[in-house]
Design a protein around this motif. Structure first.
Motif, PDB file in Angstrom:
ATOM      1  N   PRO A   1       0.772  -1.251   0.057  1.00  0.00           N
ATOM      2  CA  PRO A   1       0.082  -0.048  -0.067  1.00  0.00           C
ATOM      3  C   PRO A   1       0.834   1.309  -0.137  1.00  0.00           C
ATOM      4  N   ASN A   2       1.942   1.105   0.389  1.00  0.00           N
ATOM      5  CA  ASN A   2       3.022   2.426   0.354  1.00  0.00           C
ATOM      6  C   ASN A   2       4.262   2.007  -0.377  1.00  0.00           C
ATOM      7  N   PRO A   3       4.222   1.776  -1.947  1.00  0.00           N
ATOM      8  CA  PRO A   3       5.227   1.387  -2.406  1.00  0.00           C
ATOM      9  C   PRO A   3       6.404   2.483  -2.469  1.00  0.00           C
ATOM     10  N   PRO A   4       7.849   1.863  -2.437  1.00  0.00           N
ATOM     11  CA  PRO A   4       8.802   3.003  -2.230  1.00  0.00           C
ATOM     12  C   PRO A   4       9.020   3.460  -3.799  1.00  0.00           C
ATOM     13  N   TYR A   5       8.597   2.846  -4.989  1.00  0.00           N
ATOM     14  CA  TYR A   5       8.463   3.319  -5.845  1.00  0.00           C
ATOM     15  C   TYR A   5       7.513   3.361  -6.864  1.00  0.00           C
ATOM     16  N   PRO A   6       6.567   4.307  -6.480  1.00  0.00           N
ATOM     17  CA  PRO A   6       5.256   4.354  -7.169  1.00  0.00           C
ATOM     18  C   PRO A   6       4.874   4.093  -8.878  1.00  0.00           C
ATOM     19  N   ASP A   7       6.216   4.641  -9.490  1.00  0.00           N
ATOM     20  CA  ASP A   7       6.109   4.627 -10.699  1.00  0.00           C
ATOM     21  C   ASP A   7       6.963   3.297 -11.492  1.00  0.00           C
ATOM     22  N   MET A   8       7.236   2.630 -10.590  1.00  0.00           N
ATOM     23  CA  MET A   8       7.872   0.923 -11.054  1.00  0.00           C
ATOM     24  C   MET A   8       6.754   0.407 -11.781  1.00  0.00           C
ATOM     25  N   PRO A   9       6.796  -0.261 -12.764  1.00  0.00           N
ATOM     26  CA  PRO A   9       5.803  -1.157 -13.260  1.00  0.00           C
ATOM     27  C   PRO A   9       5.727  -2.670 -12.518  1.00  0.00           C
ATOM     28  N   PRO A  10       4.343  -2.957 -12.344  1.00  0.00           N
ATOM     29  CA  PRO A  10       4.638  -4.215 -11.356  1.00  0.00           C
ATOM     30  C   PRO A  10       5.038  -5.461 -12.145  1.00  0.00           C
ATOM     31  N   PRO A  11       5.617  -6.396 -11.192  1.00  0.00           N
ATOM     32  CA  PRO A  11       6.015  -7.592 -11.861  1.00  0.00           C
ATOM     33  C   PRO A  11       4.950  -8.742 -11.850  1.00  0.00           C
ATOM     34  N   SER A  12       5.118  -9.813 -12.721  1.00  0.00           N
ATOM     35  CA  SER A  12       4.275 -11.253 -12.526  1.00  0.00           C
ATOM     36  C   SER A  12       4.933 -11.870 -11.359  1.00  0.00           C
ATOM     37  N   TYR A  13       4.613 -12.962 -11.322  1.00  0.00           N
ATOM     38  CA  TYR A  13       4.843 -13.878 -10.052  1.00  0.00           C
ATOM     39  C   TYR A  13       5.060 -15.384 -10.743  1.00  0.00           C
ATOM     40  N   GLU A  14       6.193 -15.733 -10.983  1.00  0.00           N
ATOM     41  CA  GLU A  14       6.329 -17.252 -11.921  1.00  0.00           C
ATOM     42  C   GLU A  14       7.270 -17.942 -11.012  1.00  0.00           C
ATOM     43  N   GLU A  15       6.711 -19.298 -11.177  1.00  0.00           N
ATOM     44  CA  GLU A  15       7.297 -20.446 -10.257  1.00  0.00           C
ATOM     45  C   GLU A  15       8.909 -20.627 -10.617  1.00  0.00           C
ATOM     46  N   CYS A  16       9.592 -20.885  -9.785  1.00  0.00           N
ATOM     47  CA  CYS A  16      11.136 -20.900  -9.549  1.00  0.00           C
ATOM     48  C   CYS A  16      11.442 -21.953 -10.879  1.00  0.00           C
ATOM     49  N   VAL A  17      12.511 -21.608 -11.578  1.00  0.00           N
ATOM     50  CA  VAL A  17      13.025 -22.379 -12.823  1.00  0.00           C
ATOM     51  C   VAL A  17      13.559 -23.529 -12.541  1.00  0.00           C
ATOM     52  N   PHE A  18      14.062 -23.822 -11.165  1.00  0.00           N
ATOM     53  CA  PHE A  18      14.081 -25.318 -10.665  1.00  0.00           C
ATOM     54  C   PHE A  18      13.223 -26.021 -10.581  1.00  0.00           C
ATOM     55  N   GLY A  19      11.925 -25.711 -10.691  1.00  0.00           N
ATOM     56  CA  GLY A  19      10.757 -26.810 -10.568  1.00  0.00           C
ATOM     57  C   GLY A  19      10.219 -27.114  -9.464  1.00  0.00           C
ATOM     58  N   ARG A  20       9.292 -28.004  -9.264  1.00  0.00           N
ATOM     59  CA  ARG A  20       8.780 -28.212  -8.176  1.00  0.00           C
ATOM     60  C   ARG A  20       9.629 -29.257  -7.291  1.00  0.00           C
ATOM     61  N   LYS A  21       9.315 -29.300  -5.963  1.00  0.00           N
ATOM     62  CA  LYS A  21       9.826 -30.200  -5.095  1.00  0.00           C
ATOM     63  C   LYS A  21       8.699 -30.967  -4.253  1.00  0.00           C
ATOM     64  N   ASP A  22       9.122 -32.060  -3.740  1.00  0.00           N
ATOM     65  CA  ASP A  22       8.249 -32.596  -2.889  1.00  0.00           C
ATOM     66  C   ASP A  22       8.264 -32.310  -1.493  1.00  0.00           C
ATOM     67  N   ILE A  23       7.366 -31.709  -1.100  1.00  0.00           N
ATOM     68  CA  ILE A  23       7.082 -31.107   0.268  1.00  0.00           C
ATOM     69  C   ILE A  23       6.344 -31.963   1.381  1.00  0.00           C
ATOM     70  N   LYS A  24       6.435 -33.186   1.050  1.00  0.00           N
ATOM     71  CA  LYS A  24       5.901 -34.232   2.322  1.00  0.00           C
ATOM     72  C   LYS A  24       6.962 -34.167   3.071  1.00  0.00           C
ATOM     73  N   GLU A  25       6.365 -34.032   4.511  1.00  0.00           N
ATOM     74  CA  GLU A  25       7.495 -34.011   5.626  1.00  0.00           C
ATOM     75  C   GLU A  25       7.131 -35.191   6.492  1.00  0.00           C
ATOM     76  N   ASN A  26       8.104 -35.302   7.581  1.00  0.00           N
ATOM     77  CA  ASN A  26       8.011 -36.620   8.435  1.00  0.00           C
ATOM     78  C   ASN A  26       6.639 -36.612   9.056  1.00  0.00           C
ATOM     79  N   ASP A  27       5.873 -35.550   9.423  1.00  0.00           N
ATOM     80  CA  ASP A  27       4.571 -35.332  10.007  1.00  0.00           C
ATOM     81  C   ASP A  27       3.359 -35.405   9.239  1.00  0.00           C
ATOM     82  N   ASP A  28       3.642 -35.843   7.775  1.00  0.00           N
ATOM     83  CA  ASP A  28       2.652 -36.010   6.972  1.00  0.00           C
ATOM     84  C   ASP A  28       2.350 -37.526   6.696  1.00  0.00           C
TER      85      ASP A  28
END
Length: 519
Positions: free
Chosen positions: A471-498
């Motif tokens: 709501p208070n951007p430090p650079y109001p004139d900066m064009p916004p980005p998109s948000y993309e998945e990491c180039v290294f791909g998806r990882k398994d997030i299953k953990e010991n308590d799953d």
């Protein structure tokens, strides 16, 4: 699954991407074609960093026999862990009837969180996990991960706005003869970049003093990650290296020749340098330049340190354009089901009512209200409508006003010493939302306000949740980005308590800001 047709977590923000201090909201969808007996449904928010690896070593016993032992090096940092029952409790049993149920939740993230990261020996991970606790039976779990981002403003970094020149000289020796040098020069205009930006690389090769051929020059952006852990009081660091992107000349420099090139290497979606606020994982980048020499000679190599940030240098703003798609508009298939799809049809169920009050009015009609005491906690789920009186009796101990957001008047009833558990604005970026998980179940017979996804169709556009919005951007004139998945791909997030009864997508890739620049 014994009458359980769906047990899944949905985020109001389809990209599930947030910054520290913002609000994570969503709902748990439960679809039953058979009544379920349970203690209740508990939701857990967790944010933490973990590092772990195993090493083997050979030891000898008192008889001189050798054997292999394994040692586990590990480390953990906890950033938050919140739990709350969406329905039911630890005490006693309850029955969840047949139908479609939607149980909303909300959490305000702490500030100064490290960015989400998935690596070979460790991660920084943020998850929501819901557990249907059943007496004398296996529990059902639903789990979902979301991305948290920490800003790295390149304009605040020292010594990165100046050109950087790397020079490498090499003499060639054969028997008693010495020739050269071969000179390789690589220059970049700055050393700070953001994902989506091209790194301009200016290359010069002087081969006038040798009789060998430089067959190619390869430029590679490399990510190095350090994982710190401990075993029995002994600290150790393990390092991994990955190629992020590369570009090459594919041209040779012949005998007594020279050459120069300008190459561009685009930075893909990767985490920012340093992994700020995390003490057990560190990330650095460098641009490696290699001159490939034909024959039995070692190649020429030099490096340039690179910092990857989340906010670009202001000098590049004139070359930037808004992301090709609205920054948070997902594909239709990325949208969670609409509220009507979750609870449409059937009898009213726990959680959100199947016949909510129209979105234009947050107040229940009087015919829908069941007079009685406030629900547990002593706060009213609904304020009196303007000019009317509340059907609820006043809470014990009187009243005190809720704070109203700047420029607005609060329609909510007062409570002593507290802040409103009701967001004044519906949406995942609400700065007035409470800092803990909150179940918004109306009392029996009262139609609650619609959940955030109510009335949203898969064709409505743009669906732009404001989670990654400052709501208070430090650079109001900066064009916004998109948000993309990491180039290294998806990882398994299953953990010991799953358990094997855990529902949800177990493959996850953090999303990072991706900017678009004029070519």
């Amino acid at each position: 699954m014994g009458g359980l047709k769906e047990f899944r977590i949905y985020f109001d923000n389809p990209l599930a991407t947030y910054y520290g201090g913002q609000v994570v909201s969503g709902y748990l969808s439960v679809k039953l074609d058979k009544e379920k007996t349970m203690r209740g449904i508990e939701v857990r928010f967790r944010g933490r960093a973990e590092v772990e690896w195993k090493e083997s070593r050979t030891v000898r016993d008192s008889n001189g026999k050798s054997r292999t032992v394994w040692e586990t090096y590990s480390a953990c940092e906890s950033y938050f862990e919140n739990r709350k029952y969406l329905v039911g409790s630890e005490q006693g049993d309850m029955a969840l009837p047949v139908g479609n149920h939607a149980f909303p939740f909300i959490l305000t993230l702490p500030n100064n969180l490290p960015s989400s990261f998935e690596g070979q020996y460790g991660n920084v991970r943020y998850t929501v996990k819901a557990t249907m606790k059943r007496p004398w039976k296996f529990d059902h779990d639903a789990k979902a991960a979301f991305t948290v981002l920490s800003q790295l403003d390149l304009n605040s970094e020292r010594n990165i706005q100046e050109p950087y020149k790397a020079v490498k000289e090499k003499f060639l020796c054969c028997c008693c003869c010495k020739s050269g040098p071969i000179t390789l020069i690589a220059t970049v205009p700055v050393t700070g970049f953001v994902p989506g930006q091209d790194i301009p690389i200016f290359l010069e090769v002087d081969n006038t003093n040798t009789d060998v051929v430089i067959s190619n020059i390869i430029c590679k952006l490399k990510k190095t990650v350090w994982f710190s852990a401990r075993h029995l009081g002994h600290d150790k660091v393990r390092k991994t290296e990955d190629k992020v992107a590369s570009v090459e000349t594919n041209e040779m420099v012949g005998l007594t020749g020279c050459g120069n090139w300008t190459l561009k290497l685009k930075v893909p979606s990767v985490p920012a340098s340093y992994l700020k606020h995390c003490n057990i994982i560190d990330i650095k980048y460098e641009l490696g330049i290699k001159g490939v020499i034909d024959g039995p000679h070692a190649n020429m190599k030099t490096e340039i340190p690179i910092i990857i940030g989340t906010i670009p240098l202001v000098s590049f703003f004139p070359n930037m354009v808004p992301a090709s798609a609205p920054p948070m508009v997902p594909r239709d298939s990325d949208l969670p089901p609409s509220f009507n799809e979750v609870v449409g049809g059937g009898e009213p169920a726990l959680g959100w009512n199947v016949n909510p009050t129209p979105k234009s009015s947050p107040y229940p009609s009087k015919k829908d209200v069941v007079p009685g005491p406030y629900p547990p906690g002593g706060s009213a789920p609904y304020p009196p409508p303007p000019g009317g009186s509340s059907p609820y009796p006043p809470p014990p101990g009187g009243s005190a006003p809720y704070p109203a957001p700047p420029g607005e008047s609060s329609p909510y009833p007062p409570r002593p010493g507290g802040s409103s558990p009701y967001p004044t604005k519906r949406g995942p970026s609400d700065p007035y939302a409470p800092p803990t998980v909150l179940s918004l179940n109306p009392p029996p017979g009262v139609h609650g306000p619609q959940p955030p996804t109510a009335g949203l169709s898969r064709t409505s556009a743009p669906y732009a949740p404001s989670a990654p919005f400052d709501p208070n951007p430090p650079y109001p004139d900066m064009p916004p980005p998109s948000y993309e998945e990491c180039v290294f791909g998806r990882k398994d997030i299953k953990e010991n308590d799953d358990s094997d009864h855990t529902h949800g997508e177990m493959g996850f890739a953090p999303r990072y800001p991706m900017y678009q620049f004029n070519q």
